[in-house]
Design an enzyme around this catalytic site. Structure first.
Site, short mmCIF file in Angstrom:
data_model
loop_
_atom_site.label_atom_id
_atom_site.label_comp_id
_atom_site.label_asym_id
_atom_site.label_seq_id
_atom_site.Cartn_x
_atom_site.Cartn_y
_atom_site.Cartn_z
N GLY A 37 0.82 -1.21 0.00
CA GLY A 37 0.00 0.00 0.00
C GLY A 37 0.85 1.26 0.00
CB SER A 117 -11.37 -13.54 -4.02
OG SER A 117 -10.97 -13.85 -5.33
CE1 TYR A 141 -6.65 -13.43 -2.42
CE2 TYR A 141 -7.64 -13.93 -4.55
CZ TYR A 141 -7.53 -13.12 -3.44
OH TYR A 141 -8.30 -11.99 -3.35
CE LYS A 145 -8.86 -12.63 0.35
NZ LYS A 145 -8.92 -11.51 1.30
CG ASN A 170 -10.76 -10.07 -12.72
OD1 ASN A 170 -11.52 -11.02 -12.47
ND2 ASN A 170 -9.48 -10.25 -12.96
CG LEU A 190 -5.27 -8.05 -18.95
CD1 LEU A 190 -4.01 -8.56 -19.63
CD2 LEU A 190 -6.50 -8.82 -19.44
NE ARG A 221 -9.72 -14.40 -14.32
CZ ARG A 221 -9.59 -15.59 -14.90
NH1 ARG A 221 -10.49 -16.00 -15.79
NH2 ARG A 221 -8.58 -16.38 -14.58
N1 UDP Z 1 -3.25 -11.88 -17.77
C1 UDP Z 1 -2.47 -11.92 -18.91
N2 UDP Z 1 -1.34 -11.15 -18.96
C2 UDP Z 1 -0.96 -10.35 -17.93
C3 UDP Z 1 -1.76 -10.31 -16.76
C4 UDP Z 1 -2.90 -11.10 -16.73
O1 UDP Z 1 -2.76 -12.64 -19.88
O2 UDP Z 1 0.09 -9.69 -18.04
C5 UDP Z 1 -4.48 -12.68 -17.71
C6 UDP Z 1 -4.52 -13.67 -16.55
O3 UDP Z 1 -3.90 -14.88 -16.88
C7 UDP Z 1 -6.01 -13.78 -16.30
C8 UDP Z 1 -6.56 -12.39 -16.69
O4 UDP Z 1 -5.55 -11.79 -17.50
O5 UDP Z 1 -6.57 -14.72 -17.17
C9 UDP Z 1 -6.80 -11.50 -15.48
O6 UDP Z 1 -5.65 -11.56 -14.67
P1 UDP Z 1 -5.44 -10.56 -13.46
O7 UDP Z 1 -4.08 -10.87 -12.88
O8 UDP Z 1 -5.66 -9.16 -13.92
O9 UDP Z 1 -6.59 -10.91 -12.43
P2 UDP Z 1 -7.02 -12.30 -11.73
O10 UDP Z 1 -8.15 -12.83 -12.57
O11 UDP Z 1 -5.85 -13.22 -11.64
O12 UDP Z 1 -7.49 -11.87 -10.38
#
Ligand code: UDP
Length: 338
Positions: A37, A117, A141, A145, A170, A190, A221
């Site tokens: 943070g 989550s 994770y 939760k 997300n 992402l 997502r």
């Molecule tokens: N993802 C990706 N490239 C990145 C980051 C994430 O392809 O650089 C994909 C990841 O595998 C998932 C989706 O994007 O399928 C969302 O990932 P994020 O880490 O944002 O959130 P999560 O769903 O893990 O909480």
């Protein structure tokens, strides 16, 4: 409503929750170890640097402030990381969180809104996912939760704890006023990863898996604006104060977007081409997570204000463009990477 303790209130979601609480005139105290943070992200109220596992700090906070409810957001929260370091996740998200609960029970503070989550659902057999879908997490994770939700239920029965658990899908976007936004080091999510690739030369966005059983082969997502998440916390607190009882709610928009669609939408919003590279699947990633948020809409009257993907990306883009290296403290602490 009395003073609210927000653990993890200096984090991405926590800081937006604090801002909304303050805008509603609610007094806040943040407890955050500031490992991920940022103090600057806490736009008002009291901010204490400390760990939720530190009983002395917990005692001081509860003794020194008239706290009547807790929003418990402090946690490790990365799916991929949790598969590599499960003990860290069980320690922070369960073990240390028990100390917080113990202190609440002792002090008879009996209202908690908990950050849960979508990861509790694992690989859902039906989408959109409803709250009564089986909770079968596929990564540590999500396990942590789910375990904590079960602990909350036991504390309800034994100690009269009133809780609402919010299962986030997300979280994305940024404060529309542009004051705060997402700043993780390293960034793994992402949308910010895509935006950072536009701001730093030579970066490519890895697409984690292109062979999933989805229309374009990439994971799907449900992206939800951070302010809509924050507002759900206020509704949850109000419901607890109105004595409406314990409950679990999904928080999502009910729309699924694939990684490829996010890249295309970001390209449209920013008017730029996104440099990408195909990569291996990331361990622990379920192919599709889309929420049904009908329950929270009906029971708490939650209505997302920023439901459009373009608005989510646009607010995030504005934050990243104006803060290309994140908060000032990030620049001072860690240099300009991330
Ligand atoms: N993802 C990706 N490239 C990145 C980051 C994430 O392809 O650089 C994909 C990841 O595998 C998932 C989706 O994007 O399928 C969302 O990932 P994020 O880490 O944002 O959130 P999560 O769903 O893990 O909480």
């Amino acid at each position: 409503m009395g003073k609210v303790l927000i653990t993890g209130g200096a984090g991405y979601i926590g800081s937006h929750v604090v801002k909304r609480l303050l805008e509603r005139g609610i007094e806040t105290i943040v407890l955050d170890n500031l490992q991920t943070g940022h103090r600057e992200a806490v736009v008002g109220g009291t901010c204490v640097q400390g760990d939720i596992g530190d009983e002395r700090i917990l005692q001081e906070i509860f003794a020194g402030h008239e706290i009547d409810s807790v929003i418990h957001m402090a946690a490790d929260c990365l799916v991929g990381d949790s598969t590599k370091a499960p003990l860290k996740y069980f320690n922070n998200n369960v073990n240390k969180s028990l100390r917080l609960l113990g202190e609440m029970v002792e002090r008879r503070v009996n209202k908690m809104v908990f950050s849960s989550s979508a990861a509790v659902y694992g690989n859902p057999s039906r989408v959109p996912i409803e709250e009564d879908s089986p909770a079968l997490p596929i990564n540590p994770y999500g396990e942590t939760k789910l375990i904590f939700e079960k602990i909350l239920e036991s504390c309800k029965i034994a100690h009269g704890l009133q809780y609402i658990s919010l299962r986030y899908f997300n979280a994305a976007g940024a404060d529309p006023d542009g004051l705060i936004g997402e700043d993780h080091h390293p960034e793994t999510h992402l949308i910010p990863t895509v935006l950072k690739a536009l701001l730093r030369k030579g970066r490519r966005v890895p697409i984690f898996g292109t062979d999933y059983d989805t229309p374009d082969g990439t994971c799907i997502r449900d992206y939800i604006h951070i302010v809509d998440i924050a507002d759900a916390h206020i509704l949850a607190l109000e419901a607890l104060h109105a004595g409406e009882g314990c409950d679990i709610f999904n928080l999502g928009n009910g729309n699924g977007f694939s990684v490829q669609q996010i890249i295309q939408a970001t390209s449209q919003v920013t008017g730029r081409t996104i440099p990408v590279m195909e990569s291996q699947r990331r361990p622990g990633d379920p192919p599709v997570l889309i929420a049904s948020s009908e329950k929270i809409r009906k029971r708490l009257g939650w209505i997302p204000q920023y439901g459009k993907l373009e608005e989510i990306i646009d607010t995030a883009w504005r934050w990243h463009r104006t803060h290309p290296h994140g908060f000032r403290s990030s620049v001072l602490k860690k240099g300009v990477g991330g």
